[in-house]
Design an enzyme around this catalytic site. Structure first.
Site, short mmCIF file in Angstrom:
data_model
loop_
_atom_site.label_atom_id
_atom_site.label_comp_id
_atom_site.label_asym_id
_atom_site.label_seq_id
_atom_site.Cartn_x
_atom_site.Cartn_y
_atom_site.Cartn_z
N ILE A 145 -7.59 2.42 -15.28
CA ILE A 145 -7.43 2.47 -13.83
C ILE A 145 -6.16 1.76 -13.37
CG2 ILE A 145 -9.92 2.63 -13.47
CD1 ILE A 145 -9.73 -0.27 -12.33
N GLY A 203 -4.14 5.07 -13.75
CA GLY A 203 -4.92 5.16 -12.52
C GLY A 203 -4.16 5.60 -11.28
N THR A 235 -19.13 -11.14 -20.46
CA THR A 235 -20.32 -11.76 -19.88
C THR A 235 -21.41 -10.69 -19.80
OG1 THR A 235 -18.91 -13.22 -18.56
CG2 THR A 235 -21.23 -13.07 -17.92
N GLN A 253 -8.31 9.14 -4.20
CA GLN A 253 -9.27 8.46 -3.32
C GLN A 253 -8.80 8.55 -1.87
OE1 GLN A 253 -8.90 5.45 -1.48
NE2 GLN A 253 -6.74 5.18 -2.08
N THR A 279 0.80 -1.23 0.00
CA THR A 279 0.00 0.00 0.00
C THR A 279 0.84 1.29 0.00
OG1 THR A 279 -1.74 1.23 1.15
CG2 THR A 279 -0.19 0.01 2.52
N LYS A 315 -14.06 -4.99 0.79
CA LYS A 315 -14.86 -3.79 0.49
C LYS A 315 -16.37 -4.06 0.52
CE LYS A 315 -11.45 -1.24 -2.22
NZ LYS A 315 -11.22 -0.50 -3.49
#
Length: 294
Positions: free
Chosen positions: A233, A256, A162, A263, A24, A75
Site C-alpha cells: 500500500i 499503493g 503483536t 479511493q 494531499t 478517520k
C-alpha cells in the site's frame, strides 16, 4: 484579462479535512473529475487542528457542503459526529468519505474499495477462492481484511508481531464471515509454509516508506514464490525493498498509488452518483504520476 467563471454562487463545495493536508493529491483527482463531467463544484483541502474536529463538521453542515473526505488522524474520531454510517465503514471502524444527504451526514469507507479496484485493474483478477497473506494489523489492515472476506477469499492470514492485534481482526472477520481467517506471528513455526502456499501477499505496514527506518516488514526474510501477486500500500517510494525482492523472485507487484487514486474516485461516485470509467481512472493516475515526476 479574461473573466474567471469557474466559481460562482451555485458552485458546490467539497473538501478534505485532516492534520496535515498539505501533501494531499485529492484536489487533483476531484477537480479534474468535476471538469471532465461538467459538474459545477470545487474541492479544497482544509487543515483542522486537533480538538477542532466537531467545530469543523458543524461548519460543513452550516455551509451545506456536498461532502468531504477525512484523513489522518480523524478517520475514527469522525464517526461520533456523523448521523449515519455504512455497514462496511462500521465493520472497518473508520470513515474516509462523508456525504451530506438532506442535512444528515453519512460516513463511508472507500479505502478498501480503492484497493480492490486497483488490484483488479493491475492483476486482472479478484480475491474469490484465493489464499491471502495480509501483513500488519492496523486500521488499513482491518479495512482490507473486511473487504477481502466480503469478496470471498478462501483463507486469510493476518501476520503481525503483536499477535493480540492480529487476533482482534481475526475475531471481527470470524464473527461476520466465518472461520476463513487466522492470526500468526512471522516467527511462528509453520508460517513459512503458509506464506509460500498463498496466492496473494499484501503489505499494510509502514516498513519501506521513505521516512520509516525499517525497510522490510518485521525485518523478516520472505520466501516469495513466482506465482504470487504482491501488493504494497506504500507509494513513496514507488518501489519498496519489499516489492523489489518480490519482483526478483518473479512475482507480479503493485504499489499503493492506484489505491490512492481509486479511493478518491469511489468517493466522487458516492457524492455525484456518476460512474467513472476505467479509462478515466487510468488517465488521472497517469497525469498525477507525470506531475509527481516533474
Amino acid at each position: 484579462m479574461n473573466l474567471v467563471e469557474t466559481v460562482n454562487g451555485k458552485t458546490g463545495l467539497l473538501g478534505l479535512i485532516g492534520c496535515p493536508v498539505e501533501h494531499t493529491k485529492s484536489p487533483y483527482i476531484h477537480n479534474t473529475l468535476f471538469r471532465e463531467y461538467n459538474i459545477n463544484a470545487i474541492y479544497v483541502p482544509i487543515h483542522v487542528n486537533e480538538g477542532e474536529l466537531e467545530r469543523a463538521v458543524n461548519g460543513f453542515k452550516a455551509q451545506n457542503f456536498i461532502g468531504f473526505n477525512v484523513t489522518v488522524p480523524y478517520k475514527k474520531e469522525i464517526i461520533k459526529y456523523l448521523d449515519d454510517i455504512s455497514n462496511d465503514a462500521l465493520l472497518m471502524g473508520a470513515v474516509n468519505t462523508v456525504k451530506n444527504i438532506e442535512g444528515r451526514l453519512k460516513g463511508y469507507n472507500t479505502d478498501a474499495e480503492g484497493f480492490a479496484r486497483d488490484f483488479r485493474d493491475a492483476f486482472e483478477t479478484g480475491f474469490a477462492g484465493k489464499k491471502v497473506v495480509l501483513l500488519g494489523a492496523g486500521g488499513t489492515a482491518r479495512a482490507l481484511a473486511v473487504k477481502l472476506a466480503a469478496e470471498g477469499v478462501k483463507h486469510l492470514t493476518i501476520v503481525n508481531r503483536t499477535l493480540a492485534n492480529a487476533e482482534n481482526i481475526v475475531e471481527l472477520v470470524k464473527n461476520n464471515f466465518g472461520s476463513i481467517v487466522t492470526g500468526i506471528v512471522p516467527e511462528e513455526p509453520g508460517f513459512s509454509d503458509c506464506f509460500k502456499s498463498s496466492d496473494i501477499v499484501i503489505n499494510t505496514t509502514p516498513a519501506g516508506m521513505s521516512t520509516y527506518e525499517a525497510r522490510i516488514p518485521f525485518d523478516f526474510s520472505f520466501e516469495f514464490q513466482r506465482h504470487q501477486l504482491v501488493y504494497d500500500i506504500i507509494y513513496t517510494p514507488r518501489k519498496t525493498e519489499f516489492l523489489k525482492q518480490a519482483e526478483l523472485r518473479g512475482c507480479k507487484v503493485r504499489n499503493g498509488f492506484g489505491m490512492l487514486i481509486n479511493q478518491g474516485i469511489s468517493a466522487f461516485e458516492i457524492w455525484t452518483g456518476k460512474a467513472v470509467s476505467k479509462n478515466h481512472a487510468v488517465e488521472i493516475l497517469n497525469l498525477i504520476n507525470k506531475l509527481e515526476e516533474l
